[in-house]
Design a protein around this motif. Structure first.
Motif, PDB file in Angstrom:
ATOM      1  N   GLU A 188       0.831  -1.203   0.000  1.00 55.75           N
ATOM      2  CA  GLU A 188       0.000   0.000   0.000  1.00 55.75           C
ATOM      3  C   GLU A 188       0.866   1.254   0.000  1.00 55.75           C
ATOM      4  OE1 GLU A 188      -3.649   1.901   2.716  1.00 55.75           O
ATOM      5  OE2 GLU A 188      -2.789  -0.062   3.175  1.00 55.75           O
ATOM      6  N   MET A 189       0.352   2.322  -0.602  1.00 58.07           N
ATOM      7  CA  MET A 189       1.078   3.581  -0.680  1.00 58.07           C
ATOM      8  C   MET A 189       1.462   4.084   0.714  1.00 58.07           C
ATOM      9  SD  MET A 189      -0.156   7.218  -2.387  1.00 58.07           S
ATOM     10  CE  MET A 189      -0.171   6.632  -4.079  1.00 58.07           C
ATOM     11  N   ASP A 190       2.683   4.606   0.834  1.00 50.85           N
ATOM     12  CA  ASP A 190       3.155   5.223   2.065  1.00 50.85           C
ATOM     13  C   ASP A 190       2.689   6.683   2.058  1.00 50.85           C
ATOM     14  OD1 ASP A 190       4.558   6.524   4.081  1.00 50.85           O
ATOM     15  OD2 ASP A 190       6.415   5.415   3.734  1.00 50.85           O
ATOM     16  N   TYR A 191       1.649   6.960   2.831  1.00 52.48           N
ATOM     17  CA  TYR A 191       1.019   8.285   2.768  1.00 52.48           C
ATOM     18  C   TYR A 191       1.901   9.385   3.352  1.00 52.48           C
ATOM     19  CZ  TYR A 191      -2.774   5.046   1.937  1.00 52.48           C
ATOM     20  OH  TYR A 191      -3.539   4.017   1.434  1.00 52.48           O
ATOM     21  N   SER A 192       2.785   9.042   4.270  1.00 47.56           N
ATOM     22  CA  SER A 192       3.717  10.044   4.802  1.00 47.56           C
ATOM     23  C   SER A 192       4.724  10.458   3.736  1.00 47.56           C
ATOM     24  CB  SER A 192       4.439   9.502   6.039  1.00 47.56           C
ATOM     25  OG  SER A 192       5.199   8.351   5.723  1.00 47.56           O
ATOM     26  N   ASP A 193       5.144   9.516   2.917  1.00 49.23           N
ATOM     27  CA  ASP A 193       6.053   9.842   1.813  1.00 49.23           C
ATOM     28  C   ASP A 193       5.327  10.672   0.760  1.00 49.23           C
ATOM     29  OD1 ASP A 193       8.592   9.674   0.502  1.00 49.23           O
ATOM     30  OD2 ASP A 193       7.744   8.189  -0.875  1.00 49.23           O
ATOM     31  N   LEU A 194       4.053  10.336   0.494  1.00 49.30           N
ATOM     32  CA  LEU A 194       3.254  11.139  -0.429  1.00 49.30           C
ATOM     33  C   LEU A 194       3.155  12.572   0.077  1.00 49.30           C
ATOM     34  CD1 LEU A 194       1.279  11.500  -2.847  1.00 49.30           C
ATOM     35  CD2 LEU A 194      -0.555  10.781  -1.291  1.00 49.30           C
ATOM     36  N   ARG A 195       2.874  12.727   1.373  1.00 49.47           N
ATOM     37  CA  ARG A 195       2.745  14.058   1.967  1.00 49.47           C
ATOM     38  C   ARG A 195       4.047  14.856   1.803  1.00 49.47           C
ATOM     39  NH1 ARG A 195      -0.309  16.250   6.179  1.00 49.47           N
ATOM     40  NH2 ARG A 195      -1.325  14.221   6.455  1.00 49.47           N
ATOM     41  N   ALA A 196       5.159  14.209   2.096  1.00 51.27           N
ATOM     42  CA  ALA A 196       6.449  14.899   2.009  1.00 51.27           C
ATOM     43  C   ALA A 196       6.736  15.383   0.588  1.00 51.27           C
ATOM     44  CB  ALA A 196       7.567  13.971   2.494  1.00 51.27           C
TER      45      ALA A 196
END
Length: 437
Positions: A208-216
């Motif tokens: 699953e997508m790493d949402y913290s990395d997406l946010r960064a």
């Protein structure tokens, strides 16, 4: 135009009860041997290993040929495919459908759905009425009104991804494409084809997508719009990116709705999740959804469905006088047979039938996972997934025999509607024996 029904408003080609009940093998033999010269050929025994590539050449009529005849080659090929059906576990194709004979007479016509599905052609050999019926069905499934959507039947999930990402690029020309590293390879192909700036987002162990990395990465590129590929069922692990979390992340990072575009790649799971969890909905600010028609639903040839918002499509539409239509598709000329196959399958199964298929596949996937765990084999199964990930078998011949897909030290089994528990039991039994050796 647009209603799904088994009631046909055309005169069907004459078919006999016998021809409707014929198997692919008998149907082929009837066509190949019209004069009754139906000689049974030698075939490999049931359970034989992977088929070998045929050493073929195009034959010139009238010249002496010492090798097998055209008819012999085709019948042997059909027999081989029939045997290998019971060993197809590694790829997401539903090969369980029995209406091929009913629709076989359509093969005598060239059906081309070029141009806009909602505009008639000057040529009558198309199936756009069937196509619009299929599109209406999916529009209702994904909660968008008839007058609010546009779509078409594609040649597969890759074309749907190419179309959805192109729409995002046209709406937001300087946008950056964000996609997880577990996204389908066609997403990164689209970035190369369209020369788009892109960011690869990390994933968790389950895919699953790493949402913290997406946010960064969204914050790093805050001056540019975001085009986000959301995967509803990753290719190898079956993980589902959470649309709601992604939308919340965009909002938290200061992206207004006019500064992002979301494309949902739901190739396998787009026909499953609506019956489990209503995560795909155009009531949310998403831009497009695509599925592969030959996967969970099943079709003899690759195909797919692409749905987007009607207000977006003008960015791609071009008037083509030659075909007396408007075109906004990727491929131009499109297979006119696939909409009929999809329409027939949807009409024959209905939502109740599909829901039963989903339930059975989920139960069988859990059954396989539990059985493998009891045998001491490392295994993983995501929630709402039918993809069972396991240790990669060491025997290459075993991998080929069961037609498994492998990545590094992992393999997976995709528990499609046509896969029975008997097949799974045979697979487990052979895998345990292989590991002992």
């Amino acid at each position: 135009m647009g209603s799904l029904s088994l009631e046909m408003d055309f005169e069907p080609l004459p078919m006999t009860p016998r021809s409707l009940a014929m198997t692919p093998r008998s149907l082929a033999r009837r066509r190949l041997f019209p004069n009754g010269e139906n000689k049974k050929q030698k075939v490999a025994p049931p359970g034989a290993g992977p088929r070998k590539n045929l050493e073929l050449e195009v034959m010139e009529p009238g010249l002496k040929n010492d090798g097998p005849s055209l008819d012999t080659i085709l019948v042997n090929y059909l027999d081989t495919l029939k045997q290998r059906v019971n060993y197809h576990l590694g790829y997401p194709v539903n090969i369980c459908y029995d209406h091929y004979a009913t629709l076989a007479p359509l093969l005598q016509f060239h059906l081309n759905n070029c141009g806009d599905p909602f505009l008639q052609n000057t040529v009558d050999f198309h199936s756009k009425d069937f196509e619009v019926a299929v599109l209406d069905w999916f529009a209702q499934l994904w909660e968008i009104e008839k007058d609010q959507y546009w779509g078409y039947v594609t040649n597969g999930g890759t074309e749907g991804n190419l179309h959805g990402i192109l729409l995002g690029r046209e709406l937001l020309p300087d946008g950056i494409l964000y996609a997880s590293k577990d996204s389908h390879y066609s997403v990164f192909k689209a970035a190369r084809m369209y020369r788009m700036d892109s960011e690869t987002i990390n994933t968790s162990v389950n895919g699953e997508m790493d949402y913290s990395d997406l946010r960064a990465k969204l914050l790093q590129n805050k001056d540019k719009p975001a085009i986000i590929n959301v995967t509803i069922g990753t290719t190898f692990k079956g993980a589902i990116d959470d649309v709601d979390v992604i939308l919340e992340t965009l909002k938290d990072c200061g992206y207004s709705q006019d500064r992002f575009y979301i494309h949902c790649d739901a190739a396998l799971c787009g026909l499953m999740t609506p019956f489990i969890n209503n995560m795909i909905s155009f009531k949310k600010p998403i831009g497009s959804v695509t599925i592969s028609g030959h996967k969970f639903l099943g079709c003899p040839m690759p195909c797919g469905v692409q749905i987007t918002r009607k207000s977006y499509i003008n960015n791609l539409s071009t008037n083509v006088e030659y075909i007396a239509s408007v075109d906004a598709t990727i491929s131009g000329s499109r297979n006119g047979l696939t909409p009929i196959f999809l329409w027939y399958s949807l009409s024959a199964k209905g939502q109740i039938g599909l829901q039963k298929d989903v339930k059975r596949c989920l139960e069988n996937a859990k059954y396989l996972k539990d059985r493998l765990q009891k045998e001491g084999i490392s295994v993983m199964l995501n929630e709402l997934s039918i993809i069972v990930v396991l240790e990669r078998p060491r025997d290459h011949e075993f991998v080929r025999r069961w037609q498994l897909s492998c990545v590094k030290d992992m393999a997976h089994v995709i528990v499609m509607p046509g896969i029975t528990r008997e097949m799974l039991d045979n697979f487990i039994s052979e895998l345990v024996q292989q590991r002992k050796q």
